[in-house]
Motif scaffolding. Structure first.
Motif, short mmCIF file in Angstrom:
data_model
loop_
_atom_site.label_atom_id
_atom_site.label_comp_id
_atom_site.label_asym_id
_atom_site.label_seq_id
_atom_site.Cartn_x
_atom_site.Cartn_y
_atom_site.Cartn_z
N SER A 1 -32.91 12.60 -45.23
CA SER A 1 -33.99 13.35 -45.85
C SER A 1 -35.30 12.60 -45.59
N LYS A 2 -36.33 13.33 -45.27
CA LYS A 2 -37.65 12.76 -44.99
C LYS A 2 -37.59 11.74 -43.85
N GLY A 3 -36.61 11.92 -42.93
CA GLY A 3 -36.59 11.13 -41.72
C GLY A 3 -35.97 9.75 -41.82
N ARG A 4 -35.41 9.37 -42.98
CA ARG A 4 -34.82 8.05 -43.06
C ARG A 4 -33.70 8.03 -44.12
N PHE A 5 -32.80 7.07 -43.94
CA PHE A 5 -31.73 6.86 -44.90
C PHE A 5 -32.13 5.73 -45.85
N ILE A 6 -32.05 5.96 -47.12
CA ILE A 6 -32.34 4.93 -48.12
C ILE A 6 -31.09 4.09 -48.32
N ASP A 7 -31.27 2.77 -48.47
CA ASP A 7 -30.14 1.88 -48.69
C ASP A 7 -29.34 2.33 -49.92
N GLY A 8 -28.02 2.46 -49.72
CA GLY A 8 -27.14 2.88 -50.81
C GLY A 8 -27.04 4.37 -51.00
N SER A 9 -27.80 5.14 -50.22
CA SER A 9 -27.79 6.59 -50.38
C SER A 9 -26.52 7.21 -49.82
N THR A 10 -26.04 8.26 -50.46
CA THR A 10 -24.83 8.96 -50.06
C THR A 10 -25.19 10.32 -49.48
N HIS A 11 -24.54 10.67 -48.36
CA HIS A 11 -24.85 11.91 -47.66
C HIS A 11 -23.55 12.66 -47.33
N GLN A 12 -23.47 13.90 -47.75
CA GLN A 12 -22.30 14.72 -47.49
C GLN A 12 -22.49 15.50 -46.20
N SER A 13 -21.46 15.52 -45.36
CA SER A 13 -21.53 16.24 -44.09
C SER A 13 -21.69 17.73 -44.32
N SER A 14 -22.54 18.36 -43.49
CA SER A 14 -22.69 19.81 -43.54
C SER A 14 -21.67 20.50 -42.64
N LEU A 15 -20.91 19.72 -41.87
CA LEU A 15 -19.92 20.28 -40.95
C LEU A 15 -18.48 20.00 -41.38
N PHE A 16 -18.28 18.86 -42.03
CA PHE A 16 -16.93 18.45 -42.44
C PHE A 16 -16.93 18.12 -43.94
N PRO A 17 -16.32 18.96 -44.77
CA PRO A 17 -16.32 18.73 -46.22
C PRO A 17 -15.72 17.38 -46.62
N ASP A 18 -14.85 16.83 -45.76
CA ASP A 18 -14.18 15.58 -46.10
C ASP A 18 -14.82 14.36 -45.46
N PHE A 19 -16.08 14.47 -45.04
CA PHE A 19 -16.76 13.30 -44.50
C PHE A 19 -18.02 13.00 -45.31
N THR A 20 -18.11 11.75 -45.76
CA THR A 20 -19.26 11.28 -46.52
C THR A 20 -19.81 10.03 -45.84
N PHE A 21 -21.12 9.95 -45.72
CA PHE A 21 -21.75 8.76 -45.14
C PHE A 21 -22.60 8.06 -46.18
N ILE A 22 -22.49 6.72 -46.20
CA ILE A 22 -23.29 5.90 -47.11
C ILE A 22 -23.96 4.78 -46.30
N ARG A 23 -25.26 4.65 -46.44
CA ARG A 23 -25.92 3.50 -45.83
C ARG A 23 -25.65 2.28 -46.70
N MET A 24 -24.94 1.31 -46.13
CA MET A 24 -24.51 0.17 -46.91
C MET A 24 -24.24 -1.01 -45.99
N ASP A 25 -24.55 -2.20 -46.46
CA ASP A 25 -24.34 -3.43 -45.70
C ASP A 25 -23.07 -4.12 -46.20
N LEU A 26 -22.18 -4.47 -45.27
CA LEU A 26 -20.93 -5.14 -45.66
C LEU A 26 -21.17 -6.43 -46.42
N ALA A 27 -22.28 -7.11 -46.13
CA ALA A 27 -22.54 -8.40 -46.77
C ALA A 27 -23.01 -8.26 -48.21
N ASP A 28 -23.29 -7.03 -48.66
CA ASP A 28 -23.71 -6.80 -50.04
C ASP A 28 -22.47 -6.68 -50.93
N ARG A 29 -22.10 -7.79 -51.54
CA ARG A 29 -20.85 -7.85 -52.30
C ARG A 29 -20.80 -6.83 -53.43
#
Length: 341
Positions: free
Chosen positions: A54-82
C-alpha cells in the motif's frame, strides 16, 4: 500443511512458496526486503502472488493477504528480530518451516560480515528455537555447497568432512548445519539441510553467476571468469531445486526408523555434472543470440571452482534425479532475460 517459508521474496523462496500454495498448502511467507540487491525484483516476485504494498512500500511487520491465493500471506519481517519471530510462531501454529532467508553471496559476506552473522546465525537461531518451542514437525533449511571448501573433492559427498571453509559465508552455513544437528539430537526436532550448488533460472538475483554472464553478453562485454579455463560449476535449474525441497517436506528424518538415531539429514542439491564456465557462457550466448567472449582473471580468495555434487543420496532416499538439462534450463533463462531487458 501450514508451512512457513522465509526469504519468500527471494529467488528460491518465491518459487517454492508458489509451488506449495498451488499444491494446496497454507503458506506464510516472510522476508525483510533488504537492499542486498535491487528491491524492485523482490517486489516483482511478490506480484506473482497478488501481493503489492500500500502506498508503494511495505511497512515492517505488516501483513498482506494474497489477492490470488487465499492461503498465502506475506509479512515483512527480519529473522534476527527475536520478538517478532517468537510472536509469529506463537500465533501461527506451523506444521513445517523452510528457512531460505539469509545472506548467500561471497562478496556480501566480505563487505558486510555482521549482516552475514545476523542473517545466517542469529536469524537461524530464532527459527530453531521457535520450531522447538512450538512443536514444528520438520525444519528444512538452505545450506550451501561452499561448506565443502577445500576438502570436498569432486564429486562432493555429504559424508566427507566439511571443516575447511574458505569464506565467512561458508563458515556460517556449516555452523547452521551443526546448530540444526544439535537441536535434532537434544530435542528430537527433525531437520533437513539442503546444500545448494549453483541454482539458476528465471527471476535469478542479479549477482548470480548466470545473471552476471547474461548481462555481460547482452551488453557486448566479455564474461569474467576468475580462475583457469577449466574452472567449473554444478548448475541446477530452479525447478529441480524446488522439487528437491518439496520432496524433503514429505520425507521427515527418523519418521521411518525405529532406531534411536538423530533425526537430522543433509542432501546435496546439484545436477551431478560439473560444467566448465566457458562452456556455460558459450551456450548462454547462443541462447541469447549473441557472441559471448570470456576474460580470465586470477582466482579470487574464498571462491570454489570445480565443485560437483554427488547426488546418490538424493536418488536413493528421495527417489529423485534432477530432470532439467542444461540446454533446456539455459533456454528458459534466456527467454525470461530477453523479456525483462
Amino acid at each position: 500443511m501450514k508451512i512457513l517459508v522465509t526469504g519468500a521474496a527471494g529467488f528460491l523462496g518465491s518459487r517454492l512458496a508458489l509451488r506449495l500454495v498451488r499444491a494446496g498448502h497454507s503458506i506464510t511467507g516472510i522476508d525483510n526486503l533488504n537492499d542486498s540487491y535491487d528491491v524492485r525484483l523482490k517486489l516483482e516476485r511478490l506480484k506473482q502472488f497478488g501481493i503489492e504494498p500500500s502506498k508503494g512500500r511495505f511497512i515492517d511487520g505488516s501483513t498482506h493477504q494474497s489477492s490470488l491465493f487465499p492461503d498465502f500471506t506475506f509479512i515483512r519481517m527480519d529473522l534476527a528480530d527475536r520478538g517478532q519471530i517468537t510472536q509469529l510462531f506463537q500465533d501461527a501454529g506451523f506444521d513445517a518451516a523452510v528457512n531460505l532467508a539469509g545472506q548467500s553471496g561471497l562478496s556480501d559476506s566480505i563487505s558486510s560480515p555482521y549482516s552475514c552473522i545476523d542473517s545466517n546465525l542469529v536469524g537461524f537461531m530464532n527459527i530453531l528455537e521457535n520450531c522447538r518451542r512450538s512443536g514444528v514437525k520438520h525444519l528444512i533449511y538452505a545450506s550451501s555447497a561452499s561448506v565443502y571448501g577445500t576438502g570436498g573433492g569432486s564429486p562432493s559427498s555429504e559424508d566427507v568432512r566439511t571443516d575447511c571453509p574458505m569464506s565467512l559465508n561458508a563458515a556460517t552455513k556449516k555452523a547452521a548445519e551443526l546448530m540444526a544437528h544439535s537441536y535434532s539430537e537434544l530435542y528430537g526436532l527433525p531437520t533437513t539441510g539442503i546444500r545448494l550448488f549453483t541454482v539458476y533460472g528465471p527471476w535469478s538475483r542479479p549477482d548470480t553467476t548466470s545473471m552476471i554472464f547474461a548481462t555481460a553478453i547482452s551488453e557486448g562485454r566479455p564474461c569474467t571468469v576468475f580462475g583457469d579455463a577449466d574452472a567449473g560449476r554444478d548448475f541446477i535449474y530452479i525447478d529441480d531445486a524446488v522439487e528437491i525441497i518439496t520432496r524433503c517436506l514429505e520425507h521427515i528424518p527418523g519418521a521411518d526408523s525405529t532406531a534411536q538415531e538423530t533425526p537430522s539429514r543433509i542432501y546435496n542439491a546439484g545436477s551431478g555434472t560439473c560444467t566448465r564456465l566457458a562452456n556455460f557462457i558459450e551456450r548462454l550466448g547462443q541462447a541469447l543470440g549473441r557472441t559471448a567472449t570470456v576474460e580470465f582473471l586470477p582466482a579470487k580468495r574464498g571462491r570454489i571452482t570445480g565443485a560437483c555434487a554427488d547426488t546418490s543420496r538424493l536418488e536413493s532416499e528421495l527417489g529423485y534425479t534432477p530432470s532439467i538439462g542444461l540446454d533446456e534450463g539455459i533456454a528458459r533463462l534466456a527467454e525470461w532475460f530477453r523479456s525483462t531487458t
